[in-house]
Design an enzyme around this catalytic site. Structure first.
Site, short mmCIF file in Angstrom:
data_model
loop_
_atom_site.label_atom_id
_atom_site.label_comp_id
_atom_site.label_asym_id
_atom_site.label_seq_id
_atom_site.Cartn_x
_atom_site.Cartn_y
_atom_site.Cartn_z
N LEU A 221 1.03 -11.53 5.76
CA LEU A 221 0.61 -11.88 4.41
C LEU A 221 1.79 -12.26 3.52
O LEU A 221 1.70 -13.19 2.72
CB LEU A 221 -0.15 -10.71 3.78
CG LEU A 221 -1.49 -10.34 4.40
CD1 LEU A 221 -2.03 -9.06 3.77
CD2 LEU A 221 -2.49 -11.47 4.23
N ASP B 224 15.41 -2.96 2.88
CA ASP B 224 14.66 -1.93 3.60
C ASP B 224 14.11 -1.00 2.53
O ASP B 224 14.87 -0.24 1.92
CB ASP B 224 15.57 -1.18 4.57
CG ASP B 224 14.85 -0.08 5.34
OD1 ASP B 224 13.71 0.26 4.98
OD2 ASP B 224 15.45 0.47 6.29
N ASN C 93 4.81 -5.98 -0.98
CA ASN C 93 3.94 -6.29 0.15
C ASN C 93 4.25 -5.48 1.41
O ASN C 93 3.37 -5.28 2.24
CB ASN C 93 4.05 -7.79 0.46
CG ASN C 93 3.42 -8.16 1.79
OD1 ASN C 93 2.20 -8.19 1.92
ND2 ASN C 93 4.24 -8.43 2.79
N TYR D 20 -2.90 5.65 6.83
CA TYR D 20 -2.88 4.35 6.16
C TYR D 20 -3.81 4.36 4.96
O TYR D 20 -3.43 3.94 3.85
CB TYR D 20 -3.30 3.25 7.14
CG TYR D 20 -3.32 1.87 6.52
CD1 TYR D 20 -2.13 1.18 6.28
CD2 TYR D 20 -4.52 1.26 6.18
CE1 TYR D 20 -2.15 -0.09 5.71
CE2 TYR D 20 -4.55 0.00 5.62
CZ TYR D 20 -3.36 -0.67 5.38
OH TYR D 20 -3.38 -1.92 4.81
N LYS E 235 -2.82 3.98 0.90
CA LYS E 235 -3.31 2.90 0.05
C LYS E 235 -4.11 3.45 -1.13
O LYS E 235 -4.10 2.86 -2.23
CB LYS E 235 -4.15 1.92 0.87
CG LYS E 235 -3.33 1.12 1.88
CD LYS E 235 -2.21 0.32 1.21
CE LYS E 235 -1.48 -0.58 2.18
NZ LYS E 235 -0.40 -1.37 1.55
N THR F 107 -3.65 -10.15 11.13
CA THR F 107 -2.19 -10.06 11.10
C THR F 107 -1.72 -9.10 12.18
O THR F 107 -2.53 -8.43 12.84
CB THR F 107 -1.68 -9.54 9.73
OG1 THR F 107 -2.10 -8.17 9.57
CG2 THR F 107 -2.22 -10.37 8.58
#
Length: 233
Positions: free
Chosen positions: A14, A54, A81, A157, A161, A190
């Site tokens: 992305l 990083d 991102n 994950y 988020k 992706t």
């Protein structure tokens, strides 16, 4: 005046597609990436400048901000991102170290990068931050049987988020001189999901590009997907 946009994790997926599209629209894009070789290769192919970063390392993030301060002097938009899914293992085998690894990139990395780049953003007349979050962090989406998010089990994950969307709303309230919004790219093919997503990377970057190119006064504290504004819950 040229719009200068810094994107973390822009060597692929992305981030790379967003960079390509924004350059095509005439903006100056700085490609941020952890891997020097891949980052430099991606930037060269895009016609952009590569800035090593990083997001898990304080010194690296500080050096990236200093690099931009020296060369461009400011940025209009920061696109946070960079992100990882974490280990692909059963929930009952996950460890504290696993959780720290995911949060270090997906949440702490955003805090670290935002803090370092705030002075550069504040040199702009219309600064904006775009946090690439996910519908996977939505309590409503992950409990709605009609949505694909409800069938995925990814404790670390999704938790990271969910935390990022809350961080976005808090930054939007606190940083009143900067537009701070979050994006749900949607289920996009992706490397992050083994290219299983049903959307193309172009579709997955629609909301990112929209927020990065909005007119001044477009609003802060929003959660947006490619079809428009969505609820935070």
């Amino acid at each position: 005046m040229t719009t200068i946009i810094f994107i973390t994790g822009a060597n692929k997926g992305l981030g790379h597609e967003a960079a390509r599209r924004l350059i095509e629209l005439g903006h100056t894009v700085l490609v941020g990436a952890r891997d020097p070789e891949r980052g430099a290769e991606a930037a060269a192919a895009l016609g952009a400048r590569f800035v090593p970063i990083d997001v898990t390392d304080d010194a690296s993030v500080a050096a990236a901000a200093a690099d931009v301060a020296e060369h461009e002097g400011r940025i209009e938009v920061l696109i946070n991102n960079a992100g990882i899914t974490g280990p692909s293992r059963a929930a009952d085998t996950l460890t504290g170290a696993d959780a720290l690894q995911v949060l270090e990139v997906n949440l702490v990395g955003v805090v670290r990068t935002t803090a370092a780049f705030l002075p550069l953003l504040r040199r702009s007349a219309d600064p904006a931050i775009v946090n690439v979050s996910s519908g996977m962090g939505s309590l409503a989406f992950t409990h709605d049987p009609s949505r694909p998010e409800s069938s995925v089990i990814a404790p670390l994950y999704t938790a990271s988020k969910a935390a990022l969307t809350m961080l976005t709303t808090q930054y939007a309230k606190a940083l009143t001189d900067i537009r701070v919004n979050a994006v749900d790219p949607g289920y996009t093919a992706t490397d992050l999901n083994g290219h299983r997503g049903h959307q193309t990377v172009a579709e997955g970057t629609d909301a990112i590009v929209t927020l990065a190119t909005e007119k001044p006064g477009s609003g802060s504290g929003r959660f947006v997907d490619r079809f428009g504004e969505i609820a935070w819950s």
